[in-house]
Structures are given as structure tokens and as C-alpha cells.
Design a protein around this motif. Sequence first.
Motif, PDB file in Angstrom:
ATOM      1  N   LYS A 178       5.790  -6.057   2.982  1.00  0.00           N
ATOM      2  CA  LYS A 178       4.388  -6.121   2.529  1.00  0.00           C
ATOM      3  C   LYS A 178       4.263  -5.570   1.114  1.00  0.00           C
ATOM      4  N   HIS A 179       4.928  -4.458   0.870  1.00  0.00           N
ATOM      5  CA  HIS A 179       4.865  -3.836  -0.451  1.00  0.00           C
ATOM      6  C   HIS A 179       5.466  -4.767  -1.512  1.00  0.00           C
ATOM      7  N   LYS A 180       6.595  -5.399  -1.193  1.00  0.00           N
ATOM      8  CA  LYS A 180       7.222  -6.345  -2.128  1.00  0.00           C
ATOM      9  C   LYS A 180       6.287  -7.512  -2.418  1.00  0.00           C
ATOM     10  N   LEU A 181       5.634  -8.040  -1.388  1.00  0.00           N
ATOM     11  CA  LEU A 181       4.697  -9.148  -1.588  1.00  0.00           C
ATOM     12  C   LEU A 181       3.497  -8.705  -2.418  1.00  0.00           C
ATOM     13  N   ALA A 182       3.012  -7.493  -2.182  1.00  0.00           N
ATOM     14  CA  ALA A 182       1.888  -6.971  -2.969  1.00  0.00           C
ATOM     15  C   ALA A 182       2.288  -6.838  -4.436  1.00  0.00           C
ATOM     16  N   LEU A 183       3.488  -6.346  -4.700  1.00  0.00           N
ATOM     17  CA  LEU A 183       3.965  -6.232  -6.082  1.00  0.00           C
ATOM     18  C   LEU A 183       4.097  -7.609  -6.732  1.00  0.00           C
ATOM     19  N   TRP A 184       4.629  -8.567  -5.973  1.00  0.00           N
ATOM     20  CA  TRP A 184       4.803  -9.930  -6.495  1.00  0.00           C
ATOM     21  C   TRP A 184       3.467 -10.546  -6.885  1.00  0.00           C
ATOM     22  N   ILE A 185       2.488 -10.482  -5.991  1.00  0.00           N
ATOM     23  CA  ILE A 185       1.199 -11.117  -6.292  1.00  0.00           C
ATOM     24  C   ILE A 185       0.472 -10.346  -7.383  1.00  0.00           C
ATOM     25  N   HIS A 186       0.650  -9.038  -7.443  1.00  0.00           N
ATOM     26  CA  HIS A 186       0.014  -8.225  -8.485  1.00  0.00           C
ATOM     27  C   HIS A 186       0.480  -8.694  -9.865  1.00  0.00           C
ATOM     28  N   ARG A 187       1.756  -9.042  -9.980  1.00  0.00           N
ATOM     29  CA  ARG A 187       2.285  -9.533 -11.263  1.00  0.00           C
ATOM     30  C   ARG A 187       1.798 -10.937 -11.590  1.00  0.00           C
ATOM     31  N   GLN A 188       1.456 -11.724 -10.563  1.00  0.00           N
ATOM     32  CA  GLN A 188       1.027 -13.099 -10.775  1.00  0.00           C
ATOM     33  C   GLN A 188      -0.446 -13.217 -11.173  1.00  0.00           C
ATOM     34  N   LEU A 189      -1.231 -12.219 -10.807  1.00  0.00           N
ATOM     35  CA  LEU A 189      -2.671 -12.282 -11.057  1.00  0.00           C
ATOM     36  C   LEU A 189      -2.986 -12.029 -12.534  1.00  0.00           C
ATOM     37  N   PRO A 190      -4.048 -12.670 -13.035  1.00  0.00           N
ATOM     38  CA  PRO A 190      -4.460 -12.388 -14.415  1.00  0.00           C
ATOM     39  C   PRO A 190      -4.977 -10.953 -14.547  1.00  0.00           C
ATOM     40  N   GLU A 224      16.641  -2.003   5.135  1.00  0.00           N
ATOM     41  CA  GLU A 224      15.305  -1.595   4.683  1.00  0.00           C
ATOM     42  C   GLU A 224      14.311  -2.741   4.727  1.00  0.00           C
ATOM     43  N   ASP A 225      14.721  -3.860   5.296  1.00  0.00           N
ATOM     44  CA  ASP A 225      13.839  -5.020   5.317  1.00  0.00           C
ATOM     45  C   ASP A 225      12.910  -4.993   6.534  1.00  0.00           C
ATOM     46  N   LYS A 226      12.102  -3.972   6.581  1.00  0.00           N
ATOM     47  CA  LYS A 226      11.089  -3.805   7.621  1.00  0.00           C
ATOM     48  C   LYS A 226       9.751  -4.302   7.082  1.00  0.00           C
ATOM     49  N   GLU A 227       8.803  -4.518   7.990  1.00  0.00           N
ATOM     50  CA  GLU A 227       7.526  -5.107   7.590  1.00  0.00           C
ATOM     51  C   GLU A 227       6.792  -4.321   6.494  1.00  0.00           C
ATOM     52  N   PRO A 228       6.683  -2.986   6.563  1.00  0.00           N
ATOM     53  CA  PRO A 228       5.966  -2.282   5.487  1.00  0.00           C
ATOM     54  C   PRO A 228       6.598  -2.500   4.107  1.00  0.00           C
ATOM     55  N   ALA A 229       7.919  -2.528   4.048  1.00  0.00           N
ATOM     56  CA  ALA A 229       8.600  -2.743   2.770  1.00  0.00           C
ATOM     57  C   ALA A 229       8.392  -4.172   2.281  1.00  0.00           C
ATOM     58  N   MET A 271       8.396   4.638  -2.550  1.00  0.00           N
ATOM     59  CA  MET A 271       7.568   3.459  -2.614  1.00  0.00           C
ATOM     60  C   MET A 271       6.109   3.906  -2.737  1.00  0.00           C
ATOM     61  N   LYS A 272       5.585   3.794  -3.941  1.00  0.00           N
ATOM     62  CA  LYS A 272       4.214   4.197  -4.199  1.00  0.00           C
ATOM     63  C   LYS A 272       3.268   3.055  -3.839  1.00  0.00           C
ATOM     64  N   LYS A 273       2.267   3.370  -3.033  1.00  0.00           N
ATOM     65  CA  LYS A 273       1.327   2.361  -2.577  1.00  0.00           C
ATOM     66  C   LYS A 273       0.404   1.957  -3.728  1.00  0.00           C
ATOM     67  N   LEU A 274       0.156   0.667  -3.838  1.00  0.00           N
ATOM     68  CA  LEU A 274      -0.746   0.135  -4.861  1.00  0.00           C
ATOM     69  C   LEU A 274      -2.189   0.275  -4.417  1.00  0.00           C
ATOM     70  N   ASN A 275      -3.092   0.325  -5.391  1.00  0.00           N
ATOM     71  CA  ASN A 275      -4.510   0.233  -5.052  1.00  0.00           C
ATOM     72  C   ASN A 275      -4.753  -1.154  -4.488  1.00  0.00           C
ATOM     73  N   ASN A 276      -5.581  -1.262  -3.483  1.00  0.00           N
ATOM     74  CA  ASN A 276      -5.922  -2.543  -2.858  1.00  0.00           C
ATOM     75  C   ASN A 276      -4.705  -3.242  -2.258  1.00  0.00           C
TER      76      ASN A 276
END
Length: 86
Positions: free
Chosen positions: A67-79, A60-65, A1-6
Motif C-alpha cells: 500500500k505504501h509503495k502504491l501511495a508513493l507511486w501515485i503521489h509522484r504521478q499526480l500534478p 517484506e512484501d506484505k499488504e501495508p508495505a 517507512m514514513k506514512k504520507l499525508n492522505n
Amino acid sequence: MKKLNNEAELVKEAIRVGDVYAQKRGVGKFEGTDSSHDKIAYIYRLLVHDKLIQPLAKGEDKEPAMKHKLALWIHRQLPEDHPLKK
């Protein structure tokens, strides 16, 4: 799981957008006393239920994972020109 910028800022944005999504769907509203863990878990489960994101593997449904899924989801939604995508 590679961490995203921001990633921390992306998670905050995902919580904000997820709250609006839940309200528009009529399934709930967060209170000021709700913990960030509860918000993250609720939004993650709502998005999985609505088939907007893939669920994590069992165990694997722990908080860090989540959070990462939510970050990926919103990253795809942003312009593309959004400041959080840089």
C-alpha cells in the motif's frame, strides 16, 4: 517507512489508476467482487513487472508495505496542485 499525508486516499487513487492502466495494457480488469487486498497485490506486481516501481525486499512484501509503495507511486504521478498532495 514514513506514512504520507492522505495515504489511505492515495491508495484508493492508486487502485483506480492502476485498474485503468491494467485495462489499457490489456492484462485484466477488476470485478466488483475482487477484494482490495487482491487489487493492491495485482497492481503492485504489475507495476514491478513493468519496472515502474522498485520491488520490496523478499519477505517484506506484505499488504501495508505494498500500500505504501502504491501511495508513493501515485503521489509522484499526480500534478503538484492536486488536492491529495497537500
